[in-house]
Design a protein around this motif. Structure first.
Motif, short mmCIF file in Angstrom:
data_model
loop_
_atom_site.label_atom_id
_atom_site.label_comp_id
_atom_site.label_asym_id
_atom_site.label_seq_id
_atom_site.Cartn_x
_atom_site.Cartn_y
_atom_site.Cartn_z
N LEU A 1 33.25 35.44 31.47
CA LEU A 1 33.12 35.73 33.05
C LEU A 1 32.37 35.34 33.33
CD1 LEU A 1 34.49 39.04 33.90
CD2 LEU A 1 35.60 37.80 34.22
N SER A 2 30.77 34.87 32.18
CA SER A 2 30.27 33.85 32.51
C SER A 2 28.71 34.93 33.77
CB SER A 2 30.24 32.54 32.65
OG SER A 2 30.31 32.00 31.51
N ASN A 3 28.98 36.14 34.16
CA ASN A 3 28.23 36.71 35.09
C ASN A 3 28.77 36.13 36.71
OD1 ASN A 3 26.09 37.89 35.63
ND2 ASN A 3 25.16 36.94 35.78
N PHE A 4 30.23 35.61 36.28
CA PHE A 4 31.01 36.30 37.73
C PHE A 4 31.54 37.16 38.11
CE2 PHE A 4 34.67 33.49 39.81
CZ PHE A 4 33.59 32.56 41.30
N MET A 5 30.95 38.00 39.72
CA MET A 5 32.02 38.84 40.39
C MET A 5 31.96 39.66 39.47
SD MET A 5 34.37 36.44 43.14
CE MET A 5 33.86 37.15 44.23
N LEU A 6 31.42 40.44 38.58
CA LEU A 6 31.87 42.13 37.84
C LEU A 6 32.29 42.58 38.35
CD1 LEU A 6 28.52 40.99 35.61
CD2 LEU A 6 31.12 40.45 35.19
N TRP A 7 31.27 43.12 39.61
CA TRP A 7 32.11 44.24 40.53
C TRP A 7 33.75 44.18 41.00
CZ3 TRP A 7 31.09 49.26 42.09
CH2 TRP A 7 31.43 49.58 43.53
N GLN A 8 34.09 42.58 41.53
CA GLN A 8 35.08 42.00 41.87
C GLN A 8 36.00 41.20 41.30
OE1 GLN A 8 32.02 41.26 42.41
NE2 GLN A 8 32.02 40.48 44.80
N VAL A 9 36.20 41.60 40.21
CA VAL A 9 36.93 41.44 39.35
C VAL A 9 37.60 42.96 38.83
CG1 VAL A 9 36.67 38.77 39.07
CG2 VAL A 9 35.79 40.21 37.81
N ALA A 10 37.37 43.99 38.77
CA ALA A 10 37.66 45.15 37.84
C ALA A 10 39.33 44.76 38.48
CB ALA A 10 37.28 46.25 38.60
N TYR A 11 40.31 44.46 38.79
CA TYR A 11 41.49 44.55 39.01
C TYR A 11 41.75 43.19 38.83
CZ TYR A 11 42.85 49.06 37.13
OH TYR A 11 43.48 49.73 36.14
N SER A 12 41.41 41.99 39.07
CA SER A 12 41.81 40.48 39.13
C SER A 12 42.42 40.30 37.77
CB SER A 12 40.38 39.75 39.22
OG SER A 12 39.94 40.20 40.34
N GLU A 13 43.89 39.15 38.53
CA GLU A 13 44.52 38.96 37.50
C GLU A 13 44.02 37.55 36.76
OE1 GLU A 13 47.60 40.07 35.67
OE2 GLU A 13 47.38 41.97 37.26
N ILE A 14 43.99 37.35 35.70
CA ILE A 14 42.94 36.76 34.79
C ILE A 14 44.04 35.45 34.70
CG2 ILE A 14 41.05 35.91 33.21
CD1 ILE A 14 39.89 38.35 33.43
N TRP A 15 43.34 34.11 34.97
CA TRP A 15 44.34 32.91 34.58
C TRP A 15 43.71 32.24 33.82
CZ3 TRP A 15 45.60 27.64 35.64
CH2 TRP A 15 46.57 26.84 35.15
N ILE A 16 43.79 31.25 32.87
CA ILE A 16 42.40 30.49 32.12
C ILE A 16 43.88 29.49 31.50
CG2 ILE A 16 41.04 30.53 29.89
CD1 ILE A 16 40.36 32.79 30.80
N THR A 17 43.60 28.06 31.89
CA THR A 17 43.78 26.34 31.38
C THR A 17 42.62 26.51 30.38
OG1 THR A 17 44.71 24.71 32.57
CG2 THR A 17 43.56 25.89 33.66
N ASP A 18 43.56 25.62 29.57
CA ASP A 18 42.66 24.09 29.20
C ASP A 18 41.86 22.89 29.98
OD1 ASP A 18 41.95 25.86 26.58
OD2 ASP A 18 44.50 24.87 25.95
N THR A 19 42.73 22.96 30.87
CA THR A 19 42.07 21.73 32.01
C THR A 19 40.92 21.25 32.36
OG1 THR A 19 44.74 21.68 31.90
CG2 THR A 19 42.97 20.44 33.84
#
Ligand code: IPE
Ligand code: IPE
Ligand code: MG
Length: 249
Positions: A202-220
């Motif tokens: 997460l690199s310190n990004f929106m720690l509170w707000q992403v509690a229930y976010s769906e995460i999608w990571i791409t190599d692009t």
């Protein structure tokens, strides 16, 4: 041999739920440039083009809240040349794009610690907000000198101050009161968090707000990220089963 990646299209996602808020960790500009034998800053410039296309696509699919990580509180650790280049790029971006963004109904807000920005950058972001604050087609948050932990500490201090001043009882500090003191006050939490270039953090990004976010990571890498990648992310999002701790419906 090159393998062609077949991306999803806007038609593929048209029937499903569209995320209300999408947040993006735009990562990989440096690697993109290095791989091409260019200076890292060239990667950041190319990243702005990706951002333009993604913001257009955000409007096209009807996502109302869009947040991008542009500069973290930890990014000051980079060489001064790169830091200055990034700040300059932001100023240039606002100079070039703010009229168009305003005409399109985009509200441009900066989240993060503005007190740590130079006077010039602070003025730019404040002017951009003053011009666009009443727009509501898209709420576009640019996270600049942003850190999730710093944001939480700031909110805690404001609440402590309100209690000490007798304006509030400590018993009234709940999740809503806390969220109201974050930079994203009044906005829904991100439904979908995207990170480019493959890092699984997460690199310190929106720690509170992403509690229930769906995460999608791409190599692009971010400069190569285009509308098709966003459709892929939303398509994957639509397949997720969001249980929020409950059971499958
Ligand atoms: C993301 O790209 C942009 C910022 C952090 C400002 P990077 O600059 O982190 O690119 P990589 O991760 O070194 O490839
Ligand atoms: C996160 O990327 C910050 C931004 C995209 C602005 P970094 O490249 O700074 O993150 P780390 O160092 O890989 O965790
Ligand atoms: Mg990086």
């Amino acid at each position: 041999m090159t393998t062609e990646i077949k991306h999803h299209t806007i038609e593929d996602i048209a029937g499903g739920a569209i995320p209300r808020h999408i947040a993006v960790i735009m990562d990989g500009n440096g690697r993109w440039a290095t791989a091409k034998g260019m200076a890292r800053l060239a990667g950041h410039h190319a990243g702005v083009e990706a951002l333009d296309e993604v913001l257009e696509t955000i409007k096209a699919i009807g996502t109302k809240y869009f947040t991008v990580y542009a500069f973290s509180t930890e990014n000051w650790r980079r060489p001064a040349d790169e830091v200055n280049g990034l700040m300059h790029l932001l100023v240039e971006y606002l100079d070039k794009k703010i009229a168009k963004l305003h005409a399109e109904g985009v509200c441009v807000r900066v989240i993060g610690d503005r007190s740590g920005l130079s006077e010039r950058v602070r003025q730019k972001v404040e002017n951009a907000y003053a011009l666009t604050k009443d727009n509501d087609a898209v709420i576009f948050n640019i996270a600049l000198n942003y850190g999730g932990r710093q944001e939480i500490v700031h909110a805690a201090r404001q609440l402590a101050q309100a209690c000490a001043a007798g304006e509030m009882n400590w018993q009234d500090i709940d999740e809503d009161a806390f969220a109201a003191h974050l930079d994203t006050a009044g906005q829904p939490d991100p439904d979908l968090l995207i990170r480019s270039s493959g890092e699984l953090r997460l690199s310190n990004f929106m720690l509170w707000q992403v509690a229930y976010s769906e995460i999608w990571i791409t190599d692009t890498l971010w400069p190569d990220f285009r509308a098709g990648d966003l459709f892929d992310a939303v398509f994957a999002f639509q397949k997720r089963d969001r249980r929020f701790g409950g059971l499958k419906k």
